[in-house]
Design a protein around this motif. Structure first.
Motif, mmCIF file in Angstrom:
data_model
loop_
_atom_site.group_PDB
_atom_site.id
_atom_site.type_symbol
_atom_site.label_atom_id
_atom_site.label_comp_id
_atom_site.label_asym_id
_atom_site.label_seq_id
_atom_site.Cartn_x
_atom_site.Cartn_y
_atom_site.Cartn_z
ATOM 1 N N ASN A 12 0.849 -1.185 0.000
ATOM 2 C CA ASN A 12 0.000 0.000 0.000
ATOM 3 C C ASN A 12 0.886 1.236 0.000
ATOM 4 N N LYS A 13 0.729 2.071 -1.002
ATOM 5 C CA LYS A 13 1.606 3.225 -1.197
ATOM 6 C C LYS A 13 1.565 4.184 0.001
ATOM 7 N N ILE A 14 0.391 4.445 0.527
ATOM 8 C CA ILE A 14 0.270 5.392 1.640
ATOM 9 C C ILE A 14 0.972 4.842 2.887
ATOM 10 N N ILE A 15 0.717 3.577 3.211
ATOM 11 C CA ILE A 15 1.346 2.984 4.385
ATOM 12 C C ILE A 15 2.864 2.958 4.223
ATOM 13 N N LYS A 16 3.345 2.585 3.044
ATOM 14 C CA LYS A 16 4.794 2.567 2.815
ATOM 15 C C LYS A 16 5.393 3.962 2.973
ATOM 16 N N ARG A 17 4.693 4.970 2.511
ATOM 17 C CA ARG A 17 5.202 6.341 2.652
ATOM 18 C C ARG A 17 5.218 6.786 4.108
ATOM 19 N N ILE A 18 4.220 6.378 4.872
ATOM 20 C CA ILE A 18 4.196 6.722 6.300
ATOM 21 C C ILE A 18 5.359 6.039 7.014
ATOM 22 N N PHE A 19 5.600 4.765 6.720
ATOM 23 C CA PHE A 19 6.729 4.059 7.330
ATOM 24 C C PHE A 19 8.043 4.744 6.954
ATOM 25 N N ASN A 20 8.173 5.123 5.694
ATOM 26 C CA ASN A 20 9.381 5.785 5.223
ATOM 27 C C ASN A 20 9.570 7.146 5.892
ATOM 28 N N LEU A 21 8.501 7.893 6.015
ATOM 29 C CA LEU A 21 8.562 9.194 6.673
ATOM 30 C C LEU A 21 8.991 9.030 8.126
ATOM 31 N N ASP A 22 8.428 8.046 8.800
ATOM 32 C CA ASP A 22 8.792 7.778 10.194
ATOM 33 C C ASP A 22 10.280 7.467 10.304
ATOM 34 N N THR A 23 10.784 6.609 9.438
ATOM 35 C CA THR A 23 12.203 6.250 9.459
ATOM 36 C C THR A 23 13.081 7.474 9.225
ATOM 37 N N ASN A 24 12.749 8.255 8.228
ATOM 38 C CA ASN A 24 13.578 9.405 7.867
ATOM 39 C C ASN A 24 13.481 10.555 8.854
ATOM 40 N N ALA A 25 12.392 10.649 9.583
ATOM 41 C CA ALA A 25 12.249 11.732 10.563
ATOM 42 C C ALA A 25 13.277 11.612 11.679
ATOM 43 N N TYR A 26 13.758 10.430 11.953
ATOM 44 C CA TYR A 26 14.680 10.210 13.063
ATOM 45 C C TYR A 26 16.141 10.171 12.639
ATOM 46 N N THR A 27 16.446 10.618 11.428
ATOM 47 C CA THR A 27 17.844 10.693 10.998
ATOM 48 C C THR A 27 18.445 12.028 11.441
ATOM 49 N N GLN A 28 19.765 12.093 11.384
ATOM 50 C CA GLN A 28 20.497 13.297 11.766
ATOM 51 C C GLN A 28 20.007 14.494 10.954
ATOM 52 N N GLY A 29 19.797 15.590 11.615
ATOM 53 C CA GLY A 29 19.388 16.832 10.961
ATOM 54 C C GLY A 29 19.825 17.988 11.832
ATOM 55 N N ALA A 30 19.024 19.035 11.921
ATOM 56 C CA ALA A 30 19.338 20.139 12.820
ATOM 57 C C ALA A 30 19.389 19.639 14.260
ATOM 58 N N LEU A 31 18.585 18.626 14.571
ATOM 59 C CA LEU A 31 18.636 17.953 15.872
ATOM 60 C C LEU A 31 19.386 16.635 15.708
ATOM 61 N N ASP A 32 20.173 16.285 16.710
ATOM 62 C CA ASP A 32 20.882 15.011 16.632
ATOM 63 C C ASP A 32 19.909 13.853 16.874
ATOM 64 N N VAL A 33 20.333 12.675 16.500
ATOM 65 C CA VAL A 33 19.491 11.485 16.544
ATOM 66 C C VAL A 33 19.026 11.167 17.972
ATOM 67 N N LYS A 34 19.912 11.320 18.956
ATOM 68 C CA LYS A 34 19.536 11.028 20.347
ATOM 69 C C LYS A 34 18.411 11.951 20.815
ATOM 70 N N THR A 35 18.513 13.215 20.476
ATOM 71 C CA THR A 35 17.471 14.174 20.860
ATOM 72 C C THR A 35 16.154 13.801 20.214
ATOM 73 N N LYS A 36 16.194 13.433 18.943
ATOM 74 C CA LYS A 36 14.968 13.043 18.248
ATOM 75 C C LYS A 36 14.335 11.812 18.887
ATOM 76 N N GLU A 37 15.141 10.860 19.311
ATOM 77 C CA GLU A 37 14.600 9.668 19.972
ATOM 78 C C GLU A 37 13.938 10.027 21.294
ATOM 79 N N LEU A 38 14.551 10.932 22.039
ATOM 80 C CA LEU A 38 13.939 11.351 23.300
ATOM 81 C C LEU A 38 12.635 12.104 23.044
ATOM 82 N N LEU A 39 12.596 12.905 21.990
ATOM 83 C CA LEU A 39 11.346 13.583 21.632
ATOM 84 C C LEU A 39 10.279 12.553 21.260
#
Length: 118
Positions: A24-51
């Motif tokens: 299902n395209k929508i479900i796959k995109r949601i899973f992908n978005l979830d995975t990518n949201a927790y990658t390194q960015g302006a916030l580090d990965v540890k901070t994102k996990e705590l959030l």
């Protein structure tokens, strides 16, 4: 107690595979978005996990709390850091979060126990 970690991961993996197999395209995109949201960015990965942990506790999603606890543990966060984040979750979410806090403590203990026996 460490079986709870193995059981949770086995069930999560099995069901994620089953869900994604439906392609299902929508479900796959949601899973992908979830995975990518927790990658390194302006916030580090540890901070994102705590959030993610705080939001999951406030939303009272035990599976989500377990996932973020395990990821936080794997990233090297210590119990003091995690408990401080959970204290904020309990403050923001109120006393209704306390049962989830109990289960979070139990799961963290299982993660530590699993590492000690490895």
């Amino acid at each position: 107690m460490s079986n709870s970690v193995k059981d949770f991961n086995a069930y999560r993996s099995k069901m994620n595979d089953k869900i994604l197999a439906d392609n299902n395209k929508i479900i796959k995109r949601i899973f992908n978005l979830d995975t990518n949201a927790y990658t390194q960015g302006a916030l580090d990965v540890k901070t994102k996990e705590l959030l993610g942990l705080v939001a999951s506790a406030v939303l009272r999603c035990d599976d989500c709390v377990k996932y973020h606890l395990e990821t936080s543990y794997g990233l090297g966060l210590n119990k003091e850091e995690v408990v401080e984040a959970l204290s904020i979750a309990t403050l923001v979410g109120g006393t209704i979060v306390i049962p989830h806090l109990r289960r979070a403590y139990e799961y963290w203990d299982a993660l530590e126990s699993q590492s000690e026996s490895s």
